[in-house]
Design an enzyme around this catalytic site. Structure first.
Site, PDB file in Angstrom:
ATOM      1  N   TYR A  48     -32.958 126.008  28.484  1.00 43.86           N
ATOM      2  CA  TYR A  48     -33.486 124.991  27.793  1.00 43.86           C
ATOM      3  C   TYR A  48     -33.821 123.507  28.338  1.00 43.86           C
ATOM      4  O   TYR A  48     -34.946 122.212  27.658  1.00 43.86           O
ATOM      5  CB  TYR A  48     -32.782 124.838  26.855  1.00 43.86           C
ATOM      6  CG  TYR A  48     -32.130 125.702  25.874  1.00 43.86           C
ATOM      7  CD1 TYR A  48     -32.894 127.108  26.037  1.00 43.86           C
ATOM      8  CD2 TYR A  48     -30.716 126.177  25.074  1.00 43.86           C
ATOM      9  CE1 TYR A  48     -31.947 127.956  25.367  1.00 43.86           C
ATOM     10  CE2 TYR A  48     -30.470 127.134  24.567  1.00 43.86           C
ATOM     11  CZ  TYR A  48     -31.344 128.436  24.773  1.00 43.86           C
ATOM     12  OH  TYR A  48     -30.947 129.730  24.350  1.00 43.86           O
ATOM     13  N   ILE A 226     -25.542 130.414  14.934  1.00 42.06           N
ATOM     14  CA  ILE A 226     -26.547 129.506  15.330  1.00 42.06           C
ATOM     15  C   ILE A 226     -27.878 128.372  15.771  1.00 42.06           C
ATOM     16  O   ILE A 226     -28.066 128.837  16.161  1.00 42.06           O
ATOM     17  CB  ILE A 226     -26.298 128.610  17.036  1.00 42.06           C
ATOM     18  CG1 ILE A 226     -26.733 129.963  17.828  1.00 42.06           C
ATOM     19  CG2 ILE A 226     -24.503 129.156  18.073  1.00 42.06           C
ATOM     20  CD1 ILE A 226     -26.874 130.007  19.745  1.00 42.06           C
ATOM     21  N   LYS A 228     -30.224 126.561  14.244  1.00 41.96           N
ATOM     22  CA  LYS A 228     -31.718 124.958  14.878  1.00 41.96           C
ATOM     23  C   LYS A 228     -32.407 124.467  13.651  1.00 41.96           C
ATOM     24  O   LYS A 228     -32.960 124.981  12.659  1.00 41.96           O
ATOM     25  CB  LYS A 228     -32.046 125.219  15.823  1.00 41.96           C
ATOM     26  CG  LYS A 228     -32.953 124.290  16.584  1.00 41.96           C
ATOM     27  CD  LYS A 228     -34.098 124.474  17.355  1.00 41.96           C
ATOM     28  CE  LYS A 228     -35.416 125.109  16.221  1.00 41.96           C
ATOM     29  NZ  LYS A 228     -36.804 125.145  16.928  1.00 41.96           N
ATOM     30  N   SER A 229     -31.784 122.741  13.229  1.00 49.43           N
ATOM     31  CA  SER A 229     -32.710 122.286  13.328  1.00 49.43           C
ATOM     32  C   SER A 229     -32.786 121.109  13.453  1.00 49.43           C
ATOM     33  O   SER A 229     -32.197 120.058  13.920  1.00 49.43           O
ATOM     34  CB  SER A 229     -32.399 122.275  11.408  1.00 49.43           C
ATOM     35  OG  SER A 229     -33.216 121.514  10.513  1.00 49.43           O
ATOM     36  N   VAL A 230     -34.253 120.236  13.000  1.00 51.55           N
ATOM     37  CA  VAL A 230     -33.722 118.878  13.668  1.00 51.55           C
ATOM     38  C   VAL A 230     -34.108 118.220  11.983  1.00 51.55           C
ATOM     39  O   VAL A 230     -34.430 116.991  12.696  1.00 51.55           O
ATOM     40  CB  VAL A 230     -35.325 119.031  13.729  1.00 51.55           C
ATOM     41  CG1 VAL A 230     -34.916 118.752  15.695  1.00 51.55           C
ATOM     42  CG2 VAL A 230     -36.894 118.911  13.145  1.00 51.55           C
ATOM     43  N   ARG A 234     -31.347 119.577   6.796  1.00 52.87           N
ATOM     44  CA  ARG A 234     -31.027 121.111   6.753  1.00 52.87           C
ATOM     45  C   ARG A 234     -29.655 121.985   7.298  1.00 52.87           C
ATOM     46  O   ARG A 234     -29.529 122.814   7.157  1.00 52.87           O
ATOM     47  CB  ARG A 234     -32.923 121.727   7.121  1.00 52.87           C
ATOM     48  CG  ARG A 234     -33.648 121.586   6.201  1.00 52.87           C
ATOM     49  CD  ARG A 234     -33.833 123.057   5.610  1.00 52.87           C
ATOM     50  NE  ARG A 234     -34.853 122.509   5.031  1.00 52.87           N
ATOM     51  CZ  ARG A 234     -36.231 123.022   4.855  1.00 52.87           C
ATOM     52  NH1 ARG A 234     -36.029 123.690   6.542  1.00 52.87           N
ATOM     53  NH2 ARG A 234     -36.928 122.928   4.388  1.00 52.87           N
ATOM     54  N   ASN A 238     -26.749 124.044   6.698  1.00 47.36           N
ATOM     55  CA  ASN A 238     -26.388 125.339   6.731  1.00 47.36           C
ATOM     56  C   ASN A 238     -25.015 125.982   6.856  1.00 47.36           C
ATOM     57  O   ASN A 238     -24.799 126.924   7.543  1.00 47.36           O
ATOM     58  CB  ASN A 238     -27.673 125.828   8.392  1.00 47.36           C
ATOM     59  CG  ASN A 238     -29.052 125.672   8.394  1.00 47.36           C
ATOM     60  OD1 ASN A 238     -29.112 125.874   7.391  1.00 47.36           O
ATOM     61  ND2 ASN A 238     -29.539 124.839   9.599  1.00 47.36           N
TER      62      ASN A 238
END
Length: 283
Positions: A48, A226, A228-230, A234, A238
């Site tokens: 990543y 797992i 993901k959010s930026v 959110r 979650n």
């Protein structure tokens, strides 16, 4: 936060924060906000290219290391695989600025898998990784690894979402003591997941979003997730999935969405095997 107990006794949160496809320049802020929202499990990987940003966020958070569960992943190594696996692990630890990780996963089922696994077993015995596991291993590859090695993988992180549910495979893993973990839990929005009438209808009954229904569906099945959010809002949303339960009828409705196949790529496809096996990281 609910947890699952891995086959070596390690406790793993059932819901964490993933950083796949978050650019390195945005990762530190995203992880900082995730930790502030209450996440204590973080999932990254050498491929990543954002381990350093994850490490900075951890260091600056002030959260005791013992309160965090950190996963990173090994990419395919050139020969000699055992030596290079240990080198890659130390590189990841340095980037994360950590003395150990809680879970180290073999990211792809390619290369000298046995050599890589032997090195990971050594790292586990030395306490450098509290648990070791794999990712993207299909049943034949997983069973082969279990049968022919000393340490059984604690986790297998695989594509799992409403359109590819992996129920039979989850049961097989359970029989062998392997914890299933989902990647792509939201299917990256494919098949119009966020407007799916089955999921949105269930969400209306519970006063929850489609994302929350999917996460509750995963965790209620015992699947580690797992997301993901930026976006900080959110991230908080979650996490808010443990105050309701899906009914048997609702679970049965979601089961009808299963297509039984990947929405991304097939690890048995020769072109994909060639691409993943040939790919190398810059460091």
């Amino acid at each position: 936060m609910q947890t699952v107990t891995l086959n070596n006794g390690v406790e793993m949160p059932i819901l964490g924060f993933g950083v796949f496809q978050i650019p390195a320049e945005d990762t530190e802020r995203a992880v900082t906000e995730a930790l502030a929202a209450g996440y204590r499990m973080l999932d990254t990987a050498s491929s990543y290219q954002n381990e350093e940003a994850v490490g900075r966020a951890i260091k600056n958070s002030g959260i005791p290391r013992a309160d965090l569960f950190v996963t990173t992943k090994l990419y395919v190594q050139d020969a000699p695989a055992e030596e290079n696996t240990k080198r890659a692990f130390e590189t990841s630890l340095d980037k994360l600025s950590l003395d150990y990780v809680d879970l180290y996963l073999m990211h792809q089922p390619y290369g000298d898998v046995y050599g890589q696994w032997r090195a990971m077993e050594d790292l586990h015995r030395a306490g450098r990784s509290k648990a070791i596991g794999v990712s993207n291993f299909y049943p034949d590859r997983l069973l082969d690894l279990i049968i022919n090695n000393e340490v059984t993988p604690a986790v297998n992180q695989i594509e799992t979402h409403p359109f590819f549910q992996r129920a039979d495979y989850q049961e097989l893993m359970r029989e062998h003591g392997v914890q299933i973990e989902s990647w792509g839990g939201f299917a990256e929005g494919k098949n119009d997941l966020f407007s799916n009438p089955v999921l949105s209808g269930i969400g209306e009954k519970h006063g929850k979003s489609v994302a929350q229904i999917v996460l509750r569906w995963l965790t209620q099945r015992g699947v580690v997730a797992i997301p993901k959010s930026v976006r900080a809002d959110r991230m908080a949303e979650n996490l808010d999935v443990f105050d309701f339960e899906l009914t048997d009828e609702q679970l049965a409705s979601i089961a009808t969405l299963d297509t039984g196949s990947s929405l991304f790529f097939d690890h048995h496809d020769p072109k994909m095997v060639n691409w993943l096996s040939a790919r190398r990281l810059d460091s």
